[in-house]
Scaffold this motif. Structure first.
Motif, PDB file in Angstrom:
ATOM      1  N   SER A   1       0.824  -1.217   0.000  1.00 53.70           N
ATOM      2  CA  SER A   1       0.000   0.000   0.000  1.00 53.70           C
ATOM      3  C   SER A   1       0.852   1.259   0.000  1.00 53.70           C
ATOM      4  CB  SER A   1      -0.914   0.023   1.232  1.00 53.70           C
ATOM      5  OG  SER A   1      -1.836  -1.028   1.172  1.00 53.70           O
TER       6      SER A   1
ATOM      7  N   ASP B   1      -6.196  -1.578  -4.584  1.00 50.23           N
ATOM      8  CA  ASP B   1      -5.476  -2.035  -3.391  1.00 50.23           C
ATOM      9  C   ASP B   1      -6.392  -2.918  -2.546  1.00 50.23           C
ATOM     10  OD1 ASP B   1      -3.782  -2.457  -1.303  1.00 50.23           O
ATOM     11  OD2 ASP B   1      -3.592  -0.359  -0.708  1.00 50.23           O
ATOM     12  N   GLU B   2      -6.216  -4.212  -2.660  1.00 51.40           N
ATOM     13  CA  GLU B   2      -7.032  -5.195  -1.931  1.00 51.40           C
ATOM     14  C   GLU B   2      -8.517  -4.850  -2.075  1.00 51.40           C
ATOM     15  OE1 GLU B   2      -5.459  -7.535   0.448  1.00 51.40           O
ATOM     16  OE2 GLU B   2      -3.516  -6.609   0.828  1.00 51.40           O
TER      17      GLU B   2
HETATM   18 MG   LIG Z   1      -2.047  -2.636   2.309  1.00 52.30          MG
END
Ligand SMILES: [Mg+2]
Ligand SMILES: Nc1ncnc2c1ncn2[C@@H]1O[C@H](COP(=O)(O)OP(=O)(O)OP(=O)(O)O)[C@@H](O)[C@H]1O
Ligand code: SF4
Length: 332
Positions: A53, A185-186
């Motif tokens: 991240s 992101d995820e």
């Molecule tokens: Mg992350």
């Protein structure tokens, strides 16, 4: 072909990010490099804390600085350097050329405004549209991400949507301006398995339709399978291995990747016993010497603690940062 005229869509080179903390520095990203081509899905895979991240936020230019500091490297979009651009110019890229989907839609959306207002505002601010037109475009977008009764739901606030529908709203926001690069992101970790699959399918369809490049960040090998063209495996803020997806699954060249593959059930291996990787990911405030994986690596030898392994190419487009990459790849 003149390579200078045809730079990759997104090129991250030797990117490093630190956080200043009391008593030292947290080295969250340590010389990360990858490229993303037009229309490609690149998965970035790594355990919690591996810097996925933070690296994505550095690419987006949304790190809080301080405490974060980009200590080196470059981020180029079609050859143009983004790091160091003044904030005013950087802002013009966000949403428009590069956009991001966050894991937690509820905290990424504004709770005070309806989703219709939030979507319409993108078109008003970036495209100078009038109210009515912006509203129509917002409704189209909601339909495009397959939200039932789209037009009626424009008047709802984020908390009135289920988790899966909220993630669709977030995808709509990210895609509103048809960016060249989407960083996800995820995007599905907060959702249950069935909804995860629907959202991944939707993302894959939209990516195809819009021909954008997508960086898909996850710690879940299951999410990656069938979606990614290439995979970058991150460990301790750097590339452990990168390869076309099929090659990585079939013949990993880094013991860490091999460990990850052994730790997930696979239908093609008939399920079977799982072997989680022993030990914990390294503390980025105190990274091990040499190869950062050596304290956990079943193959480690003396050289591993002493020397940082180079990224060794074991096949075209397939490379691993391991002193024994050739042997691991060869199956020895
Ligand atoms: Mg992350
Ligand atoms: N503001 C901060 N101050 C200090 N350290 C930070 C800060 N933000 C992140 N870090 C550290 O940077 C490292 C990388 O964090 P990052 O969020 O990128 O991990 P990640 O790979 O995305 O993990 P996850 O899968 O859990 O999302 C972690 O060790 C984290 O503790
Ligand atoms: S360099 Fe050594 S410790 Fe690192 S992954 Fe390879 S064998 Fe393991």
């Amino acid at each position: 072909m003149d390579l200078e005229k045809d730079p990759p869509l997104l090129e991250v080179a030797d990117l490093s990010v630190e956080f200043a903390v009391r008593g030292g520095a947290v080295r969250a990203v340590n010389g990360l490099s990858y490229t993303l081509r037009e229309g490609e899905t690149l998965a970035i895979l790594g355990e919690s804390g591996s810097g996925k991240s933070v690296a994505a936020q550095a690419v987006m230019g949304i790190l809080d600085s301080p405490p974060a500091r980009v200590t080196g490297g470059s981020v180029r979009l079609r050859g143009e350097e983004l790091l160091g651009l003044p904030e005013r110019r950087r802002r013009a890229y966000r949403g428009d050329r590069v956009s991001m989907i966050f894991q937690d839609a509820l905290s990424a959306l504004n709770p005070v405004f309806t989703v219709g207002d939030q979507l319409a505002e993108m078109f008003r601010a970036h495209r100078g549209m009038r109210r009515r037109e912006a509203r129509d475009r917002a409704a189209e977008l909601m339909e495009r991400v397959r939200i039932p009764s789209a037009r009626r739901r424009l008047g709802d606030h984020p908390h009135q949507f289920s988790g899966g529908m909220r993630q669709r709203v977030m995808i709509a926001m990210a895609l509103a301006l048809e960016p060249d690069v989407l960083i996800a992101d995820e995007p599905t970790t907060a959702l249950d398995v069935t909804v995860q699959a629907q959202i991944m399918r939707l993302l894959a369809d939209l990516q195809d339709e819009l021909r954008m490049g997508m960086v898909l960040i996850t710690h879940d090998l299951g999410v990656v399978a069938g979606v990614a063209d290439r995979i970058v495996v991150m460990y301790a803020g750097a590339v452990a291995e990168q390869a076309p997806a099929a090659a990585l699954y079939a013949r990993p060249a880094h013991p860490y990747t091999a460990g990850l593959l052994a730790s997930v059930p696979r239908i093609d291996r008939g399920g079977g016993a799982l072997h989680p990787i022993k030990g914990a990911p390294p503390d980025p405030a105190a990274l091990p010497s040499g190869c950062p994986f050596h304290p956990r690596c079943p193959r480690a030898e003396a050289v591993c603690a002493a020397e940082v392994p180079p990224l060794v190419e074991v096949a075209p487009g397939h490379a691993a940062a391991c002193h024994f990459a050739e042997e691991v790849h060869g199956g020895n």
